[in-house]
Design a protein around this motif. Structure first.
Motif, PDB file in Angstrom:
ATOM      1  N   LYS A   1      -3.022  -5.010 -16.733  1.00  0.00           N
ATOM      2  CA  LYS A   1      -3.423  -3.751 -16.112  1.00  0.00           C
ATOM      3  C   LYS A   1      -2.784  -2.556 -16.815  1.00  0.00           C
ATOM      4  O   LYS A   1      -3.402  -1.497 -16.946  1.00  0.00           O
TER       5      LYS A   1
ATOM      6  N   ASN B   1      -0.655  -2.264 -10.371  1.00  0.00           N
ATOM      7  CA  ASN B   1      -1.571  -1.265  -9.821  1.00  0.00           C
ATOM      8  C   ASN B   1      -1.120   0.155 -10.144  1.00  0.00           C
ATOM      9  O   ASN B   1      -1.955   1.058 -10.261  1.00  0.00           O
TER      10      ASN B   1
ATOM     11  N   THR C   1      -8.259   4.627   1.120  1.00  0.00           N
ATOM     12  CA  THR C   1      -7.850   4.690  -0.284  1.00  0.00           C
ATOM     13  C   THR C   1      -7.116   3.442  -0.740  1.00  0.00           C
ATOM     14  O   THR C   1      -6.540   3.433  -1.829  1.00  0.00           O
ATOM     15  N   SER C   2      -7.144   2.389   0.062  1.00  0.00           N
ATOM     16  CA  SER C   2      -6.359   1.196  -0.248  1.00  0.00           C
ATOM     17  C   SER C   2      -6.991   0.378  -1.362  1.00  0.00           C
ATOM     18  O   SER C   2      -8.222   0.251  -1.450  1.00  0.00           O
ATOM     19  N   ASN C   3      -6.127  -0.187  -2.208  1.00  0.00           N
ATOM     20  CA  ASN C   3      -6.587  -1.120  -3.240  1.00  0.00           C
ATOM     21  C   ASN C   3      -6.739  -2.537  -2.699  1.00  0.00           C
ATOM     22  O   ASN C   3      -7.180  -3.429  -3.425  1.00  0.00           O
ATOM     23  N   TYR C   4      -6.353  -2.740  -1.442  1.00  0.00           N
ATOM     24  CA  TYR C   4      -6.349  -4.080  -0.874  1.00  0.00           C
ATOM     25  C   TYR C   4      -7.514  -4.313   0.088  1.00  0.00           C
ATOM     26  O   TYR C   4      -7.592  -5.359   0.714  1.00  0.00           O
TER      27      TYR C   4
ATOM     28  N   GLN D   1       2.611  -7.133  -8.509  1.00  0.00           N
ATOM     29  CA  GLN D   1       1.265  -6.643  -8.223  1.00  0.00           C
ATOM     30  C   GLN D   1       1.257  -5.119  -8.080  1.00  0.00           C
ATOM     31  O   GLN D   1       0.382  -4.438  -8.619  1.00  0.00           O
TER      32      GLN D   1
ATOM     33  N   GLU E   1       0.827  -1.203   0.000  1.00  0.00           N
ATOM     34  CA  GLU E   1       0.000   0.000   0.000  1.00  0.00           C
ATOM     35  C   GLU E   1       0.862   1.253   0.000  1.00  0.00           C
ATOM     36  O   GLU E   1       0.590   2.218  -0.732  1.00  0.00           O
TER      37      GLU E   1
ATOM     38  N   GLU F   1       2.613   1.911  -3.336  1.00  0.00           N
ATOM     39  CA  GLU F   1       1.680   2.528  -4.279  1.00  0.00           C
ATOM     40  C   GLU F   1       1.446   3.997  -3.949  1.00  0.00           C
ATOM     41  O   GLU F   1       1.266   4.834  -4.842  1.00  0.00           O
ATOM     42  N   ARG F   2       1.470   4.322  -2.661  1.00  0.00           N
ATOM     43  CA  ARG F   2       1.269   5.708  -2.254  1.00  0.00           C
ATOM     44  C   ARG F   2       2.473   6.570  -2.656  1.00  0.00           C
ATOM     45  O   ARG F   2       2.320   7.751  -2.986  1.00  0.00           O
TER      46      ARG F   2
ATOM     47  N   PRO G   1     -13.728   2.161   0.610  1.00  0.00           N
ATOM     48  CA  PRO G   1     -13.320   2.254  -0.798  1.00  0.00           C
ATOM     49  C   PRO G   1     -14.399   1.802  -1.785  1.00  0.00           C
ATOM     50  O   PRO G   1     -14.659   2.483  -2.764  1.00  0.00           O
TER      51      PRO G   1
END
Length: 935
Positions: A262, A230, A509-512, A226, A190, A193-194, A542
């Motif tokens: 993706k 993303n 805001t997490s994609n997980y 991964q 996470e 990605e941030r 989310p």
């Protein structure tokens, strides 16, 4: 005469001891509140002194004497807090000024030393602050905390390194992607990605040489691929293609393949087509998924071949990919319906159903020209190959018209009935829990001597035996309570400290974070349903949806929903996987993330089962329509499931909303009510949730998740059979059944509890309604325990069978009878002179004193750790009611629960009318009632 005087002295001493105990607990609670108020006033005085000086420093960038004169502990406690608050808002030069100030005043050095502290919360706070004003030079020391023993410290360190964002910090995060802890890997991913683009380089390095890394499990490269996917990092395509072709591990190749999809570059299609021929099915499945994301029609022939692959996931992803390919993909799906492989035909038909192709074809049956011809050909093909379940449901759901008539005619030509709904999948049969060893032989009755003396001796022995048995029962019960309180105190203390470093903003805001379906059963909720649903739609999470189930309401509930949310009737059928009453219709909203199901009345359990069957997401949150949720309620409740895949259910604490100020579906001011009965219940709720359920959850033996607010993993819930229809305690029964099902499977799982207040409900304000509620609760408890009595003292079920079930059988189920029997035996013993007066008085004082201790301790725990009641008067009031509830209110509850046993033996299954005034009675039209059929 001397004996009488000694007895009176003993009574006086006992009364004094009880009063001292009560006074001591009240004094401790009030002292905690006073100390908190004094501390806040003290802190505010320092903030008022420091804040103006800090603002002047930001404006002038000149040293301020007020800041330089601060002692180290004042800088640590006050100045660092103000610096962090401003750095979270400032950008540019202001941040540089604050970082220089923190360094000049020694805060950076202070926290660098604190990183090596033995206290985990001190290490976490040091890392959090250094992440704001430490700069790039502290990345190394903070990186050492990524392998800390404590999970919270590791999470805070990852977040701090992401804020620093230097090359060294990012590389440290990338290296930690190979950590053994699943939650640590997710937190690090996470934060990478941030960080964004600066993390691409280190992540590419993690994938560069994977061909020579051997055959061990590679968490790092998998997570790196991964994250790159993303981030849609086009510059990483080269290393991802190399990993997809040459990765030593299946998981690495599969994740790299998905990452290419993706990114979505059509030039990667040849590489993905090569991956579709990989020997490992996960790689083929992700390759099909990636091709569907890119949408290049040149891949349709290969995807069509993959539709008949041996692996189910490959067939599924290939068919879904074809659905994204436009007319060519739809034609390929139709061709798959003629495939000789039955599994390929079924998968193609299922994809056409889910993606709406079948529904669209049915709508076009009566259209002239080629469109209608293609539609009729599609439906005929589906009927010929036997994929008729969805078509039968559509034949029932469609409104009367030409399309419905044509569909029924086509089904009838092939002998398929279409007049009724498809039968639901039956719920797994539950064991009735009978003892297969047979009944235990009853002992012979001993003969009793005749004569007045024999009877007197026997009766005296019986009275004394009952009194001493009650004494032992009382000691054992309070020992259980004290153990639960001790466990809960440490657990809530740990939770409240961890909340400081929770990072809910990042989680939002997490994609997980897995998506959640919120199930809202409604019965005669015309007055409040619109406001309730709007408040649920404004929850912070989310991705989530609202599923409202109208359980055959007799008022305008469904009409209000249709008008307020612009609902339109949908022909999308619901796959019924649990036993439910028939569904009348399904509505969807074009503007909101919600669906509404109108069904025949079947009760709350039935409505929840329908909603769970209709849910689209893997997590389901079951709530009452009239519950009030905090904005971050879903985040708090879902966090245990995000952090661990072993958590199958989570319960949240339910607070009493009586007396609180409510606006727009949110509690804006917390206060206690003026009535006595709700205040007694506030103390009860604090004792039951904060002490009882928190303690049981720590032992993984929690049997009750409130039906007003609980979250489950959808598939585990369905596998356990859903809510039972033939009980009034469906919330406890389903949790107990989940325990039983997973224990019998031998799975490693957890049922968790969140002790932070996240939901609010209105409790009964009069004795009549309260009696009905407690009667129903106890009947539900008894029904659950009897259904699952096979678990009692059964080591196969772990702490549930060896601790929780015996506790609830002995102290909750039989508690009212034993307590009333104890009162009777005590009175008889005193009346006939079998008991010493000193014993009776000591017993009574101990019972009352420990009852007061437990009640006031719950209020004290609330004030110490959660502090939700800000007013002095509220804490004093709750403390007083914690004392008073032991004189009359507790005994009244005991009588109601004892009567519930009689009601249970009479097979009473009614809910009773639960009249509610609502949260704003002045605006309402009268009390709201929830009856037996109510959801």
């Amino acid at each position: 005469m001397a004996w009488w005087v000694d007895e009176m002295r003993f009574v006086e001493l006992a009364i004094v001891a009880m009063l001292v105990l009560i006074s001591l607990m009240v004094a401790i609670t009030v002292s905690v509140k006073a100390m908190r108020a004094l501390r806040e006033a003290w802190y505010n005085s320092y903030y008022r002194l420091i804040e103006p000086a800090l603002e002047r420093y930001l404006l002038t960038n000149e040293p301020q004497p007020e800041l330089e004169k601060l002692r180290p502990w004042q800088r640590d406690r006050f100045l660092s807090t103000l610096i962090v608050e401003r750095m979270a808002l400032l950008r540019g030069a202001g941040r540089e000024y604050l970082m220089k100030l923190a360094d000049d005043l020694g805060l950076v050095g202070l926290y660098l030393g604190a990183l090596r502290s033995r206290r985990r919360w001190k290490r976490a706070r040091a890392a959090e602050n250094l992440g704001y004003f430490g700069g790039a030079r502290v990345a190394g020391p903070i990186s050492a905390l990524l392998v800390d023993d404590d999970e919270t410290v590791r999470a805070v360190a990852a977040r701090a390194l992401a804020r620093i964002g230097s090359e060294e910090a990012v590389r440290s995060l990338a290296r930690t992607l190979d950590a053994p802890s699943e939650i640590t890997r997710l937190r690090v991913a996470e934060n990478l990605e941030r960080v964004g683009h600066p993390s691409v380089g280190p992540l590419k390095e993690s994938l560069a040489d994977i061909a020579s890394l051997g055959t061990r499990e590679l968490n790092g490269p998998v997570m790196a691929a991964q994250v790159l996917g993303n981030l849609r990092a086009a510059e990483a395509r080269g290393v991802l293609k190399q990993a997809a072709r040459n990765g030593a591990e299946t998981d690495v190749r599969a994740q790299a393949t998905l990452a290419l999809g993706k990114i979505g570059d059509p030039e990667d299609v040849p590489t993905l087509l090569a991956c579709t021929r990989d020997a490992a099915w996960p790689v083929r499945a992700q390759a099909a998924n990636a091709l569907g994301m890119i949408g290049e029609v040149t891949s349709v022939p290969r995807l069509k071949e993959m539709g008949s692959d041996d692996a189910w996931w490959v067939r599924r992803n290939a068919c879904f990919a074809l659905a994204n390919m436009g007319p060519e993909g739809e034609a390929a799906l139709l061709d798959l319906l003629h495939n000789d492989d039955r599994y390929a035909r079924d998968r193609a038909a299922a994809t056409m159903e889910v993606r709406g192709f079948t529904r669209r074809a049915v709508r076009n049956l009566s259209k002239p020209g080629k469109r209608g011809e293609r539609a009729r050909d599609t439906v005929s093909t589906l009927v010929r190959v036997g994929s008729t379940r969805y078509l039968r449901d559509l034949a029932r759901a469609l409104p009367e018209g030409e399309n419905r008539a044509l569909l029924r005619e086509m089904l009838a030509q092939h002998g398929v009935p279409s007049g009724t709904r498809s039968p639901p999948i039956s719920r797994p049969r539950r064991d009735d829990g009978r003892n297969r060893r047979g009944r235990r032989p009853r002992g012979r009755r001993r003969g009793r001597g005749r004569g007045r003396g024999g009877r007197a001796v026997s009766f005296e022995w019986f009275v004394l035996a009952v009194n001493y048995a009650i004494l032992g029962y009382f000691v054992l019960l309070n020992a259980f309570y004290l153990v639960l309180y001790a466990i809960s105190f440490f657990e809530i203390s740990s939770y409240s400290r961890k909340e400081v470093f929770s990072g809910f903003a990042e989680l939002f805001t997490s994609n997980y974070a897995p998506p959640v379906s919120v199930i809202v059963p409604a019965y005669n909720e015309e007055a409040t349903i619109s406001a309730s649903v709007r408040s649920f739609l404004s929850l912070q999470y989310p991705l989530f949806e609202i599923v409202v189930v109208n359980d055959g309401s007799k008022d305008r509930t469904i009409d209000v929903l249709r008008e307020e949310f612009d609902l339109s009737e949908s022909d999308q059928p619901v796959r019924i996987q649990l036993e439910t009453q028939p569904i009348k219709s399904v509505y969807s909203s074009a503007s909101e993330r919600m669906i509404v199901i109108d069904k025949v009345n079947g009760g709350k359990a039935d409505a929840l089962n329908v909603g769970i069957c209709a849910a689209s997401y893997p997590l389901v949150c079951c709530i009452d329509a009239d519950i009030i949720l905090d904005e971050d309620a879903l985040l708090r409740l879902a966090r245990p499931m995000i952090e661990s895949s072993k958590v199958v259910a989570v319960g949240g604490i339910v607070r009493v909303a009586n007396g609180c100020e409510v606006e727009a579906g949110r509690v804006v001011k917390i206060a206690t009510p003026n009535q006595s009965i709700p205040n007694f219940q506030i103390v009860e709720y604090l004792r039951a949730f904060m002490a009882g359920r928190t303690g049981w959850a720590v032992m993984n033996a929690l049997l009750i998740i409130s039906g007003a607010f609980g979250m489950f993993r959808r598939q585990d819930f369905i596998d356990a059979g859903g809510y039972a229809h033939d009980t009034v305690g469906e919330d406890m029964e389903v949790v107990t059944r989940i325990h039983r099902t997973l224990r019998e499977r031998g799975e490693d799982y957890r049922v968790a509890f969140v002790p932070d207040p996240v939901s609010w409900t209105e409790v009964p304000a009069n004795l009549k309604v309260l009696r009905r509620q407690r009667d129903r609760w106890h009947r539900g408890l008894m029904d659950t325990l009897i259904r699952h009595r096979r678990m009692l003292f059964n080591p196969r079920y772990g702490a549930v069978g060896m601790l929780a079930m015996p506790y609830f059988f002995l102290f909750e189920f039989a508690g009212p009878v034993i307590e009333l029997l104890g009162y009777l035996a005590l009175v008889l013993g005193l009346a006939f002179g079998y008991l010493y007066v000193e014993f009776a008085i000591a017993f009574f004082i101990a019972a009352v004193g420990l009852g007061v201790l437990l009640s006031v301790a719950a209020v004290l725990l609330e004030e110490l750790r959660l502090n939700r009641y800000p007013s002095w008067s509220d804490i004093v009031k709750l403390t007083v009611y914690g004392v008073l509830e032991n004189f009359g209110y507790r005994q009244l509850n005991t009588i109601w629960r004892a009567y519930a046993i009689v009601s249970f033996l009479r097979k009473n299954q009614s809910w009773g009318d639960m009249a509610r005034q609502g949260f704003d009675p002045a605006k309402g039209k009268g009390p709201k009632k929830r009856g037996q059929g109510a959801a």
